[in-house]
Scaffold this active site. Structure first.
Site, mmCIF file in Angstrom:
data_model
loop_
_atom_site.group_PDB
_atom_site.id
_atom_site.type_symbol
_atom_site.label_atom_id
_atom_site.label_comp_id
_atom_site.label_asym_id
_atom_site.label_seq_id
_atom_site.Cartn_x
_atom_site.Cartn_y
_atom_site.Cartn_z
ATOM 1 N N HIS A 13 -0.939 -5.078 5.845
ATOM 2 C CA HIS A 13 -0.241 -5.852 6.637
ATOM 3 C C HIS A 13 -1.087 -6.113 8.171
ATOM 4 O O HIS A 13 -1.019 -7.096 8.929
ATOM 5 C CB HIS A 13 1.210 -5.306 7.200
ATOM 6 C CG HIS A 13 1.151 -4.026 8.150
ATOM 7 N ND1 HIS A 13 1.139 -2.844 7.672
ATOM 8 C CD2 HIS A 13 1.365 -4.107 9.559
ATOM 9 C CE1 HIS A 13 1.003 -2.205 8.747
ATOM 10 N NE2 HIS A 13 1.184 -2.701 9.774
ATOM 11 N N ASP A 60 -3.534 6.834 4.546
ATOM 12 C CA ASP A 60 -2.576 6.126 4.978
ATOM 13 C C ASP A 60 -2.973 4.971 5.890
ATOM 14 O O ASP A 60 -2.503 3.893 5.939
ATOM 15 C CB ASP A 60 -1.586 7.018 5.799
ATOM 16 C CG ASP A 60 -0.302 6.145 6.397
ATOM 17 O OD1 ASP A 60 0.343 5.320 5.324
ATOM 18 O OD2 ASP A 60 0.167 6.563 7.325
ATOM 19 N N LYS A 107 -2.049 -9.590 11.437
ATOM 20 C CA LYS A 107 -1.786 -9.502 12.528
ATOM 21 C C LYS A 107 -2.519 -10.744 13.503
ATOM 22 O O LYS A 107 -3.578 -10.818 13.013
ATOM 23 C CB LYS A 107 -2.062 -8.230 13.322
ATOM 24 C CG LYS A 107 -1.484 -7.051 12.789
ATOM 25 C CD LYS A 107 -1.684 -5.481 13.669
ATOM 26 C CE LYS A 107 -0.972 -4.580 12.975
ATOM 27 N NZ LYS A 107 0.490 -4.280 13.765
ATOM 28 N N GLU A 162 -0.707 6.021 17.327
ATOM 29 C CA GLU A 162 0.628 5.820 17.426
ATOM 30 C C GLU A 162 1.406 6.845 18.181
ATOM 31 O O GLU A 162 0.969 8.248 18.129
ATOM 32 C CB GLU A 162 1.457 5.850 15.979
ATOM 33 C CG GLU A 162 0.773 4.677 15.145
ATOM 34 C CD GLU A 162 1.183 4.615 13.762
ATOM 35 O OE1 GLU A 162 2.510 4.079 13.542
ATOM 36 O OE2 GLU A 162 0.767 5.657 12.789
ATOM 37 N N HIS A 175 -6.401 -0.151 6.557
ATOM 38 C CA HIS A 175 -6.183 -0.686 7.677
ATOM 39 C C HIS A 175 -7.517 -0.926 8.490
ATOM 40 O O HIS A 175 -7.927 -2.065 8.862
ATOM 41 C CB HIS A 175 -5.076 -0.493 8.813
ATOM 42 C CG HIS A 175 -3.752 -0.428 8.001
ATOM 43 N ND1 HIS A 175 -3.199 -1.254 6.991
ATOM 44 C CD2 HIS A 175 -2.651 0.589 8.082
ATOM 45 C CE1 HIS A 175 -2.124 -0.975 6.640
ATOM 46 N NE2 HIS A 175 -1.675 0.111 7.457
ATOM 47 N N LYS A 190 0.675 -1.204 0.080
ATOM 48 C CA LYS A 190 -0.077 0.105 0.154
ATOM 49 C C LYS A 190 0.818 1.212 -0.082
ATOM 50 O O LYS A 190 1.969 1.222 0.407
ATOM 51 C CB LYS A 190 -0.962 -0.051 1.158
ATOM 52 C CG LYS A 190 -0.251 0.053 2.571
ATOM 53 C CD LYS A 190 -1.188 0.540 3.791
ATOM 54 C CE LYS A 190 -1.186 2.072 3.763
ATOM 55 N NZ LYS A 190 -0.190 2.672 4.601
HETATM 56 C C1 BG6 Z 1 1.684 1.820 7.642
HETATM 57 C C2 BG6 Z 1 1.602 3.461 7.625
HETATM 58 O O1 BG6 Z 1 0.787 1.179 6.751
HETATM 59 O O2 BG6 Z 1 1.169 1.265 8.945
HETATM 60 C C3 BG6 Z 1 2.400 4.060 8.737
HETATM 61 O O3 BG6 Z 1 1.871 3.580 6.567
HETATM 62 C C4 BG6 Z 1 1.907 3.418 10.095
HETATM 63 O O4 BG6 Z 1 2.058 5.443 8.839
HETATM 64 C C5 BG6 Z 1 1.858 1.880 9.965
HETATM 65 O O5 BG6 Z 1 2.830 3.732 10.964
HETATM 66 C C6 BG6 Z 1 1.383 1.397 11.312
HETATM 67 O O6 BG6 Z 1 1.555 0.074 11.362
HETATM 68 P P1 BG6 Z 1 1.579 -0.743 12.703
HETATM 69 O O7 BG6 Z 1 1.653 -2.114 12.438
HETATM 70 O O8 BG6 Z 1 2.929 -0.505 13.528
HETATM 71 O O9 BG6 Z 1 0.627 -0.330 13.496
#
Ligand code: BG6
Length: 498
Positions: A188, A245, A192, A226, A250, A158
């Site tokens: 991704h 993003d 999880k 985050e 997600h 992505k």
């Molecule tokens: C990514 C985004 O797809 O996912 C990032 O581009 C983000 O900006 C990340 O930080 C978060 O992934 P995770 O697995 O750390 O929650």
């Protein structure tokens, strides 16, 4: 001599593959893909002859690449076994290739062709860990160079485009070379552990299904916060923002898994068909509704923390930087029989107080209470950190005298219950690509349905010309995000005190 991997019992022997990573020395590769592949190798999930071929503009030799991986990756793989590490790095090759250069057609592709010659019988996986505008040119050139075999697959990272039109264009370009069943669009979050467990929780336990609907559920919250900001990512993030993003992919995928109907089978198309129906049932949000049902914020400087506009970067902020949202919250609705009237609140942002991804299913209160002070049940699925599931039930506080109620969690911690390391999402997804299982990857129609819902929100935001609401870095986000729930007497689920 390098030891041969011991195949994991209970699994088919791994196929021999050539995994070709375009963007192979980039951030994603170093932080996620190579550590995940190392763990797969250690667990006996890579065939002895499998190779990892990194493509980059870097002009590296194989030895340079191995040195770089040793310096940048080895420290991040806990419990590294020196013999396995040697075997792992011996799989690495480097080919210099630049899809934007005409020379690529002569030199880069020729070198790659020489490396792959005689190996058409292997699974050939092209992993495009590169910006989406390179997907089409890469696929065309790989085809022209004669490197796309019937056993080839392509993995697309992505973001897949920046709106519906660009996503369609990319899908068309890639689709001209690879069939849909050869195309793996990665999200991704779907790799999880808790996300996959959500399917098991819902469809392998009898007690939830009867209450999984608007009769019993008040609302659902999906949060991915985050603590990190966006240092060094301005070029990408200015064009993306939190909605593109995180939400388009997600968070919407998580919403689909919560809201979908039980599929008839645990198979790739059945699950994706059901997710698609959820995306198609999302109530469109635009115009004045976007003002009421969406919030966007941007973090501002706070003591010891830079604001979005002050983040260190190779390029200075532009006009677009002022408009981009680093936080968003949305009240979504799934317009179908099961979910009528149940809000799905989505929230994500950078530089918030904690790194936390979770799904909270908030049940309705008991119809008639005979005890004072109760609160409704809540199911919390923790994606990270401390992956697990908690069902908050009402319980009696121990003691004589008046009955006093207290919510207490019935908890399942994956680490404690199974004593196993929770694998990184990329390990699972890479193994699925190698095993040819696309269930946890997004189908073209899903991606496009998600953009169809996102586009009107983006258009309304752009047309409004209103800048995102500032929130101090490290705070809980803009006040409007709290009002979004507060208006209906609800509140965001915040972290339980340790
Ligand atoms: C990514 C985004 O797809 O996912 C990032 O581009 C983000 O900006 C990340 O930080 C978060 O992934 P995770 O697995 O750390 O929650």
């Amino acid at each position: 001599m390098n030891p041969s991997p011991t195949p994991v019992t209970g699994h088919e022997p791994p196929h021999v593959a050539d995994l070709i990573v375009f963007g192979g020395t980039g951030d994603l590769s170093m932080r996620k893909l190579l550590p995940a592949l190392y763990h797969c190798d250690r667990d006996g999930r890579l065939a002895p002859e499998t190779r990892i071929i990194a493509l980059s503009r870097g002009g590296l030799t194989d030895a340079d690449l191995r040195g770089k991986v040793d310096a940048q990756v080895r420290g991040s793989v806990p419990g590294d076994d020196p013999a396995v590490w040697r075997r792992f790095v011996s799989r690495l090759r480097h080919v210099t290739l630049d899809v934007h250069s005409e020379d690529a057609l002569h030199d880069g592709w020729r070198s790659l062709g020489e490396l792959l010659a005689g190996h058409d019988d292997r699974d050939r996986i092209f992993y495009l860990a590169s910006p989406p505008m390179t997907f089409g040119p890469f696929c065309r050139q790989a085809h022209r160079a004669g490197l796309v075999t019937p056993r080839s697959r392509v993995v697309l990272e992505k973001p897949l485009g920046r709106d519906l039109a660009s996503a369609r264009e990319i899908n068309d370009e890639v689709g001209a070379i690879f069939t849909e069943s050869q195309t793996y669009r990665i999200d991704h979050y779907l790799g999880k552990e808790t996300v996959q467990n959500l399917l098991v929780l819902r469809f392998a336990n009898a007690f939830l299904e009867p209450v999984w609907n608007s009769l019993w559920i008040d609302h659902v919250q999906i949060t991915a916060t985050e603590t990190v900001g966006t240092p060094g990512r301005r070029g990408y993030y200015d064009q993306a923002g939190a909605l593109r993003d995180m939400v388009q992919n997600h968070l919407l995928q998580l919403l689909c898994l919560v809201a979908m109907e039980p599929p008839a089978r645990n198979d790739r198309e059945a699950i994706r068909d059901e997710k698609l129906k959820v995306l198609q049932a999302l109530r469109p949000i635009s115009g004045t509704e976007a003002d009421r049902f969406t919030v966007r914020g941007q973090y501002a400087a706070a003591p010891g923390m830079p604001g979005y506009l002050d983040e260190p970067d190779s390029s200075p902020p532009t006009g677009r930087s002022y408009q981009v949202e680093t936080f968003t919250a949305i009240r979504a609705e799934v317009k179908n029989w099961r979910w009528a009237g149940v809000p799905f609140y989505l929230r994500t942002g950078k530089r918030l107080p904690s790194r936390r991804s979770e799904i909270v299913v908030q049940f309705k209160d008991v119809p008639h209470s005979i005890f004072p002070g109760g609160s409704p049940n809540r199911l919390v699925l923790r994606l990270q950190p401390s992956e697990g599931i908690d069902l908050h039930i009402m319980s009696k506080e121990p003691g004589a005298g008046e009955v006093a109620l207290r919510p207490a969690p019935l908890g399942l911690s994956f680490a404690r219950a199974f004593g196993a390391r929770v694998p990184d999402a990329y390990e699972r997804l890479l193994m699925d690509v190698m095993g040819g299982n696309p269930t946890l990857f997004m189908r073209r129609d899903e991606v496009e349905a998600a953009w169809s819902w996102i586009d009107p929100i983006l258009a309304t935001w752009d047309e409004s010309g209103i800048l995102p609401e500032p929130y101090p870095a490290g705070s809980a986000g803009p006040p409007s995000a709290h009002e979004l729930l507060g208006r209906s007497g609800r509140a965001w689920h915040e972290e339980e005190p340790a």
